[in-house]
Structures are given as C-alpha cells and as structure tokens.
Design an enzyme around this catalytic site. Structure first.
Site: not given
Ligand code: IPE
Ligand code: IPE
Ligand code: MG
Length: 239
Positions: A8, A25, A119
C-alpha cells in the site's frame, strides 16, 4: 514461512512528491523484483503479494488501466527470470474480468513454473478474501448437491482446500506498508492466526533492510494459537 504483503501507499508516495499516482505504482512495481529475490534468502518459502483487490475497480479508469499495464509489463519482463530463479508463480483471485492476453500470460507462467521449488510467489490480482470464500462455497455447494460431498463432512480443511491457496500453508506474517492498520479483504480465511506488521514506509520505500527488520521482529514473537505457551526464562549473564 509464508509472508503476505499488502503493498500500500503507492499513490501517496507519488502525490507527496507532486507526481501523478501512476508514477507511484511504477515505483512500486519496481520494488517487487528485489523483495522476491530477498525472500528466499531471508527464509521465506511462500510470498503472497496483494497487487489489486476486488474493490480496486472503483478507482478512476485511467488508474486501473495503468495498473493493468504495469502488471502486463511485470509479467513480460520477469517471465524468463522467475523460472530461471526456480520460483513457482501462482495467481490468486478471480481472473475472469481480466484482459484475455493477461490471462494467457498468467496461465503460461503458472504452467511454466509449476514444478519450481525455491519460492512460491502468489500474485493476488482481482483478489478479495470474501470473493474467494464465495467462490469456494459455490464449489462446495455444487459437490454437496451432486452428492459427491456429504454436508456433515464439511470442515475447516474442506474450506481451505477450495480456496485459491489450496494446498499452501497459511500466512505466518502479514505485512502492510504505508501505515494503514487494516486488512482490506486480504486472506480473510487464511489470516485467522497470522501475525500482523504495519510499517510506516510506503511500498515504493519498502527496502530489503526494512523487510529484514520486520522479519527479525516477527521471529522474536511468541505465537500462541489459543494455547498458553510459556516463554523460556531469560538466562542471566550474572552468576
Ligand atoms: C489494499 O489497498 C489493496 C492492495 C494493496 C492491492 P487499498 O489502498 O485498496 O485499501 P484501502 O482502500 O485503503 O482499504
Ligand atoms: C497500493 O497503493 C496499490 C494498489 C492498491 C493497487 P495505493 O494506490 O492504494 O496507494 P495509496 O493508499 O492511495 O497511497
Ligand atoms: Mg491504498
């Protein structure tokens, strides 16, 4: 040892630097190679990376498309190396809504690497723990209706065996980057007794050093699984 990582904070990493979210990303995707390589060296034999949730479709179309493009690029660029490095790649989640070319690549990589042993890398894409349970329940219900499974024989092992992770150990440790303290639909069933680690670093900042520290902290914990485990008494250096 099975480690699950909720990757995240890509978006925040980019926004804080005045960059478009997709740059986050991209940086995040670049971290994967390192962490996969370090995993087996750090004693991890199963690594699950949460890449895209069943809820992530709610994001702007260009962000979803950008993530899918990065995923496509990751598969293309790492296809041969993952196999050469003896990594078994599995995909968990429902692949049905993904683009046909992506699904073909995923199937090809799964088949190519299925006998690798160093792995197991689970890539969770269009994954949701609840959706996985719904799909498992449907498979079990079909067997019950057809008579090949007795309702009284359904137990926890039956459920585990119908999940996308069938045959794999449950995660010992779930790490979430970027400070949020929730599971966001990750490993709902399998994570019942997982240890949790929440780190402040965002996924683009998650280095092998941070990973090593989190694993060291995990190794200092006592897992109880509902029982009472007595910690060994500290040995004093003083006579
Ligand atoms: C969880 O992160 C999903 C992934 C890392 C793929 P999100 O950013 O989508 O989760 P929320 O919305 O903060 O709970
Ligand atoms: C995690 O990073 C990647 C995915 C959920 C695909 P986020 O895109 O959720 O990044 P934040 O949480 O908005 O910073
Ligand atoms: Mg996120």
């Amino acid at each position: 040892m099975h480690v699950g990582i909720i990757m995240d904070g890509n978006g925040r990493w980019a926004t804080e630097r005045g960059l478009p979210r997709l740059m986050g990303h991209k940086r995040g995707a670049n971290r994967v190679k390192n962490i996969v390589k370090a995993s087996s060296e750090l004693g991890v034999d199963t690594l699950t990376l949460y890449a895209f949730s069943t809820e992530n479709w709610k994001r702007a179309a260009h962000e979803v498309e950008g993530i899918m493009k990065l995923f496509r690029g990751y598969l293309q660029n790492n296809f041969a190396a993952l196999n050469a490095n003896n990594v078994r790649v599995c995909f968990i989640g429902d692949p049905t809504p993904l683009a046909a070319d992506l699904r073909e690549q995923m199937d090809a990589l799964t088949n190519l690497t299925k006998n690798n042993t160093l792995l197991t890398l689970n890539v969770a894409i269009n994954y949701g723990g609840q959706d996985e349970l719904v799909r498992a329940m449907r498979k079990i219900a079909l067997k019950a209706v057809s008579g090949s499974l007795l309702v009284d024989d359904i137990d926890a092992d039956t459920i585990s065996a119908h999940l996308d992770t069938a045959g794999q150990p449950n995660p010992d440790l779930i790490i979430r980057t970027a400070g949020e303290m929730r599971l966001s639909n990750f490993m709902t069933w399998q994570g019942a007794y997982s240890e949790l680690a929440f780190v402040e670093e965002s996924w683009p900042e998650f280095t092998v050093e941070v990973y090593t520290e989190v694993l060291a902290d995990y190794r200092s914990r006592t897992r109880q699984f509902g029982a009472v485990i007595l910690k060994p008494a500290k040995v004093s250096n003083k006579a």
